[in-house]
Design a protein around this motif. Structure first.
Motif, PDB file in Angstrom:
ATOM      1  N   TRP A 198       0.856  -1.187   0.000  1.00 22.72           N
ATOM      2  CA  TRP A 198       0.000   0.000   0.000  1.00 22.72           C
ATOM      3  C   TRP A 198       0.889   1.233   0.000  1.00 22.72           C
ATOM      4  CZ3 TRP A 198      -5.097  -0.631  -0.754  1.00 22.72           C
ATOM      5  CH2 TRP A 198      -5.649  -1.876  -0.474  1.00 22.72           C
ATOM      6  N   THR A 199       0.704   2.094  -1.011  1.00 22.69           N
ATOM      7  CA  THR A 199       1.598   3.231  -1.141  1.00 22.69           C
ATOM      8  C   THR A 199       0.804   4.491  -1.467  1.00 22.69           C
ATOM      9  OG1 THR A 199       3.593   3.983  -2.282  1.00 22.69           O
ATOM     10  CG2 THR A 199       2.134   2.532  -3.546  1.00 22.69           C
ATOM     11  N   ASP A 200       1.478   5.512  -2.015  1.00 19.63           N
ATOM     12  CA  ASP A 200       0.767   6.770  -2.267  1.00 19.63           C
ATOM     13  C   ASP A 200       0.285   6.911  -3.703  1.00 19.63           C
ATOM     14  OD1 ASP A 200       3.282   7.068  -3.337  1.00 19.63           O
ATOM     15  OD2 ASP A 200       3.626   9.074  -2.569  1.00 19.63           O
ATOM     16  N   VAL A 201       0.469   5.880  -4.513  1.00 14.47           N
ATOM     17  CA  VAL A 201      -0.067   5.898  -5.879  1.00 14.47           C
ATOM     18  C   VAL A 201      -0.837   4.590  -6.109  1.00 14.47           C
ATOM     19  CG1 VAL A 201       1.611   7.445  -6.975  1.00 14.47           C
ATOM     20  CG2 VAL A 201       2.167   5.024  -6.731  1.00 14.47           C
ATOM     21  N   VAL A 245       1.451   0.233  -9.963  1.00 10.55           N
ATOM     22  CA  VAL A 245       2.642   0.459 -10.781  1.00 10.55           C
ATOM     23  C   VAL A 245       2.159   1.175 -12.028  1.00 10.55           C
ATOM     24  CG1 VAL A 245       4.494  -0.664 -12.057  1.00 10.55           C
ATOM     25  CG2 VAL A 245       3.717  -1.650  -9.881  1.00 10.55           C
ATOM     26  N   TYR A 246       2.744   2.309 -12.321  1.00  8.06           N
ATOM     27  CA  TYR A 246       2.318   3.133 -13.452  1.00  8.06           C
ATOM     28  C   TYR A 246       3.226   2.934 -14.659  1.00  8.06           C
ATOM     29  CZ  TYR A 246      -1.039   5.959 -10.777  1.00  8.06           C
ATOM     30  OH  TYR A 246      -2.114   6.390 -10.047  1.00  8.06           O
ATOM     31  N   THR A 247       2.768   3.447 -15.793  1.00  7.19           N
ATOM     32  CA  THR A 247       3.570   3.339 -17.016  1.00  7.19           C
ATOM     33  C   THR A 247       4.864   4.150 -16.925  1.00  7.19           C
ATOM     34  OG1 THR A 247       2.171   5.069 -17.922  1.00  7.19           O
ATOM     35  CG2 THR A 247       1.666   2.805 -18.588  1.00  7.19           C
ATOM     36  N   THR A 248       4.914   5.109 -16.024  1.00  2.00           N
ATOM     37  CA  THR A 248       6.167   5.742 -15.628  1.00  2.00           C
ATOM     38  C   THR A 248       5.888   6.487 -14.329  1.00  2.00           C
ATOM     39  OG1 THR A 248       8.091   7.017 -16.343  1.00  2.00           O
ATOM     40  CG2 THR A 248       5.956   7.996 -16.830  1.00  2.00           C
ATOM     41  N   ASP A 249       6.903   7.040 -13.706  1.00  2.77           N
ATOM     42  CA  ASP A 249       6.696   7.737 -12.447  1.00  2.77           C
ATOM     43  C   ASP A 249       5.684   8.870 -12.635  1.00  2.77           C
ATOM     44  OD1 ASP A 249       6.827   9.168 -10.112  1.00  2.77           O
ATOM     45  OD2 ASP A 249       9.013   9.088  -9.943  1.00  2.77           O
ATOM     46  N   PRO A 250       4.519   8.787 -11.991  1.00  2.00           N
ATOM     47  CA  PRO A 250       3.503   9.835 -12.194  1.00  2.00           C
ATOM     48  C   PRO A 250       3.956  11.214 -11.713  1.00  2.00           C
ATOM     49  CG  PRO A 250       2.801   8.259 -10.509  1.00  2.00           C
ATOM     50  CD  PRO A 250       4.050   7.711 -11.115  1.00  2.00           C
ATOM     51  N   ARG A 251       5.035  11.259 -10.941  1.00  2.00           N
ATOM     52  CA  ARG A 251       5.557  12.585 -10.557  1.00  2.00           C
ATOM     53  C   ARG A 251       6.226  13.254 -11.741  1.00  2.00           C
ATOM     54  NH1 ARG A 251       8.150  11.620  -4.570  1.00  2.00           N
ATOM     55  NH2 ARG A 251       6.445  10.236  -4.026  1.00  2.00           N
ATOM     56  N   ILE A 252       6.743  12.456 -12.684  1.00  2.00           N
ATOM     57  CA  ILE A 252       7.383  13.030 -13.875  1.00  2.00           C
ATOM     58  C   ILE A 252       6.343  13.260 -14.974  1.00  2.00           C
ATOM     59  CG2 ILE A 252       9.178  12.691 -15.630  1.00  2.00           C
ATOM     60  CD1 ILE A 252      10.630  10.870 -13.665  1.00  2.00           C
ATOM     61  N   GLY A 272      12.180   2.441 -10.889  1.00  2.00           N
ATOM     62  CA  GLY A 272      10.777   2.622 -10.480  1.00  2.00           C
ATOM     63  C   GLY A 272      10.660   2.453  -8.970  1.00  2.00           C
ATOM     64  N   LYS A 273      10.686   3.575  -8.270  1.00  2.00           N
ATOM     65  CA  LYS A 273      10.828   3.559  -6.809  1.00  2.00           C
ATOM     66  C   LYS A 273       9.649   2.882  -6.093  1.00  2.00           C
ATOM     67  CE  LYS A 273      11.374   6.777  -3.026  1.00  2.00           C
ATOM     68  NZ  LYS A 273      10.610   7.919  -2.541  1.00  2.00           N
ATOM     69  N   VAL A 274       8.564   2.657  -6.830  1.00  2.00           N
ATOM     70  CA  VAL A 274       7.365   2.102  -6.199  1.00  2.00           C
ATOM     71  C   VAL A 274       7.630   0.755  -5.517  1.00  2.00           C
ATOM     72  CG1 VAL A 274       6.513   1.135  -8.386  1.00  2.00           C
ATOM     73  CG2 VAL A 274       4.893   1.698  -6.576  1.00  2.00           C
TER      74      VAL A 274
HETATM   75  P1  ADP Z   1       6.381   4.198   0.000  1.00  2.00           P
HETATM   76  O1  ADP Z   1       6.775   5.183   1.025  1.00  2.00           O
HETATM   77  O2  ADP Z   1       4.916   3.825   0.051  1.00  2.00           O
HETATM   78  O3  ADP Z   1       7.279   3.013  -0.062  1.00  2.00           O
HETATM   79  P2  ADP Z   1       7.749   5.318  -2.295  1.00  2.00           P
HETATM   80  O4  ADP Z   1       7.890   6.803  -2.312  1.00  2.00           O
HETATM   81  O5  ADP Z   1       8.934   4.515  -1.903  1.00  2.00           O
HETATM   82  O6  ADP Z   1       6.488   4.974  -1.395  1.00  2.00           O
HETATM   83  O7  ADP Z   1       7.248   4.799  -3.717  1.00  2.00           O
HETATM   84  C1  ADP Z   1       6.120   5.386  -4.325  1.00  2.00           C
HETATM   85  C2  ADP Z   1       6.563   6.428  -5.346  1.00  2.00           C
HETATM   86  O8  ADP Z   1       7.245   5.775  -6.398  1.00  2.00           O
HETATM   87  C3  ADP Z   1       5.434   7.138  -6.031  1.00  2.00           C
HETATM   88  O9  ADP Z   1       4.997   8.259  -5.317  1.00  2.00           O
HETATM   89  C4  ADP Z   1       6.044   7.516  -7.387  1.00  2.00           C
HETATM   90  O10 ADP Z   1       6.455   8.867  -7.437  1.00  2.00           O
HETATM   91  C5  ADP Z   1       7.296   6.664  -7.487  1.00  2.00           C
HETATM   92  N1  ADP Z   1       7.349   5.883  -8.735  1.00  2.00           N
HETATM   93  C6  ADP Z   1       8.419   5.819  -9.552  1.00  2.00           C
HETATM   94  N2  ADP Z   1       8.152   5.068 -10.619  1.00  2.00           N
HETATM   95  C7  ADP Z   1       6.883   4.632 -10.502  1.00  2.00           C
HETATM   96  C8  ADP Z   1       6.039   3.822 -11.295  1.00  2.00           C
HETATM   97  N3  ADP Z   1       6.438   3.289 -12.453  1.00  2.00           N
HETATM   98  N4  ADP Z   1       4.781   3.593 -10.849  1.00  2.00           N
HETATM   99  C9  ADP Z   1       4.354   4.116  -9.690  1.00  2.00           C
HETATM  100  N5  ADP Z   1       5.105   4.897  -8.900  1.00  2.00           N
HETATM  101  C10 ADP Z   1       6.356   5.162  -9.279  1.00  2.00           C
END
Ligand code: ADP
Ligand code: ASP
Ligand code: MG
Length: 441
Positions: A213-216, A219-226, A249-251
């Motif tokens: 469980w995270t803040d997005v 897993v997205y097609t790329t980092d939604p912050r970018i 992909g930090k997720v």
């Molecule tokens: P947590 O504290 O829940 O472990 P993280 O900050 O470590 O959360 O990981 C979630 C973040 O990963 C998201 O906010 C997003 O910016 C980043 N991220 C990078 N690549 C992806 C991706 N492909 N899909 C989803 N999130 C991604």
């Protein structure tokens, strides 16, 4: 049995903790809850480690940690006891910082305060949601070697200890990221390691499902912050997800999926803020298998290039080069070679994990038999997908799209799951946007 992991932002405020606790309460199979430190706390602890830290700065950081936790506690029931426990942990933290003669293990103990603090509070929030979870010290179960900062788990010991400490009829709350070695020293699994902890716990207790469980919302097609209009992927294979996390992909922590694959544990990634969104299911084989599934970005890359005319028609040069790197425990990611030179990339992003860097000692040893060049401030962009080594029509459009950029290194063909290239740090995000738009839309 479900193992549910909640990341830093999912336990970063009282409100976030409430969302997370209500998720746990929805399903009684969620029997092992693993959480991170409150968002920002591990970064603060890492900042406290600096040997040159002034006393004002130190106080500012400590106050920040204190306020963050006290503000959550102020909204909880049973405040007095929670405050007492937390302030006790704060004085332990201060004592730890005052210690002289710091050994390597000192840092891991320092980092462990974040998860130890958050779990003490969250156990109370769970109680307010009707969940009587037992507070479990992860260090009793998460047995590792003594590689401080980046410890390797001992899978057999973890399974053995899980049997001893985790009973199927109870619910437990424990810490991600931290473990202990055979001497009882606190160890940590590397930054972002709570995902990995949760997967190791899931394997150790034979769980059916691991939830991240995270803040997005997955897993997205790329980092939604970018790329704000990146989309969550409803189903992705273990191979693709592993590539994505390895390439930045930090997720998910890059090692997360190994225990899940070994233990045949299904993995789901979802948003604790919006649990009604479907999230991402990580599976062995997926219904769809697109050539390009996602784009990732990994910052802080270093490129090491060595040249030697001795390489020409000679044997043994690569072996010699890699022997030096292995001796200094330098992990190499990508390699390209020509007749007289070799370029390789090293990841310098994870500074908190005690990774051995390219010290003068290493460079001098290499200079004994070749010319050496080091370039920093680079980023790696990767296209993640399937059958990429055998699909035509990727390189042409990709490289015409990147015509105006300086590409330092390209790796294509070694893996069916990725094509990646190295660019100047400042252009990484721009390139991810372009590539995402072109190939994913
Ligand atoms: P947590 O504290 O829940 O472990 P993280 O900050 O470590 O959360 O990981 C979630 C973040 O990963 C998201 O906010 C997003 O910016 C980043 N991220 C990078 N690549 C992806 C991706 N492909 N899909 C989803 N999130 C991604
Ligand atoms: N709290 C640790 C960190 O920030 C572990 C984690 O969040 O996964 O790195
Ligand atoms: Mg994380």
């Amino acid at each position: 049995m479900i193992v549910s992991k909640f990341g830093g932002t999912s336990v970063g405020t009282f409100e976030a903790m409430q969302h997370s606790a209500s998720i746990v309460a929805e399903n009684t199979d969620r029997k092992l809850i693993v959480i991170s430190a409150t968002s920002g706390t591990t970064n603060d602890l890492v900042a406290l480690e600096s040997p040159t830290l002034g006393s004002t700065e130190r106080e500012e950081i400590l106050m920040r940690i204190e306020e963050r936790h006290l503000s959550i506690i102020s909204e909880c029931e049973n405040q007095e006891e929670l405050r007492k426990t937390f302030l006790g942990q704060m004085s332990e933290l201060r004592e730890h910082l005052d210690q002289t003669g710091r050994e390597k293990r000192w840092k891991d103990r320092l980092y462990s305060f974040g998860e130890l603090m958050s779990t003490r509070i969250f156990v109370q929030v769970l109680k307010q949601y009707g969940i009587e979870a037992e507070w479990l010290d992860a260090r009793d179960v998460m047995k590792t070697d003594s590689t401080f900062g980046n410890a390797a788990p001992d899978i057999k010991q973890i399974a053995k200890k899980a049997k001893k400490f985790i009973k199927p009829d109870k619910t437990y709350l424990t810490q991600g990221f931290i473990g202990s070695d055979i001497f009882g020293n606190t160890t940590t699994l590397g930054r972002g390691g709570s995902d990995y902890s949760a997967a190791l716990f899931a394997e150790g207790v034979n769980a059916d499902v691991l939830e991240i469980w995270t803040d997005v919302a997955g897993v997205y097609t790329t980092d939604p912050r970018i790329v704000p209009d990146a989309k969550p992927i409803s189903e992705i294979t273990f191979d693709e997800a592993a590539e994505l996390s390895v390439f930045g992909g930090k997720v998910l922590h890059p090692a997360t999926l190994k225990p899940a694959i070994r233990g045949n544990v299904k993995v789901r990634v979802a948003s604790s803020k919006d649990p009604s969104q479907e999230g991402t299911l990580i599976v062995n084989t997926s219904k769809e298998s697109p050539v390009i599934r996602a784009i990732s970005l990994r910052k802080d890359q270093t490129l090491l290039t060595v040249h030697s005319l001795d390489m020409l028609h000679q044997h043994g040069f690569l072996a010699k080069l890699f022997t030096v790197l292995a001796k200094h425990k330098i992990s190499v990611d990508l390699v390209t070679t020509s007749e007289v030179s070799v370029s390789l990339t090293l990841d310098t992003a994870n500074k908190a994990s005690n990774k051995v860097e390219l010290t003068d000692e290493v460079l001098n040893e290499l200079r004994g038999f070749c010319e050496v060049e080091v370039e920093k401030d680079l980023s790696l962009v990767a296209l993640i997908g399937n059958r990429m080594e055998s699909t035509s029509g990727i390189s042409g459009p990709l490289f015409s799209l990147l015509e105006g950029y300086n590409i330092r290194l390209v790796c294509h063909g070694a893996s069916p799951n990725n094509v990646c290239f190295l660019v100047k740090e400042g252009t990484g995000e721009e390139i991810v946007k372009l590539v995402h738009k072109k190939f994913i839309g």
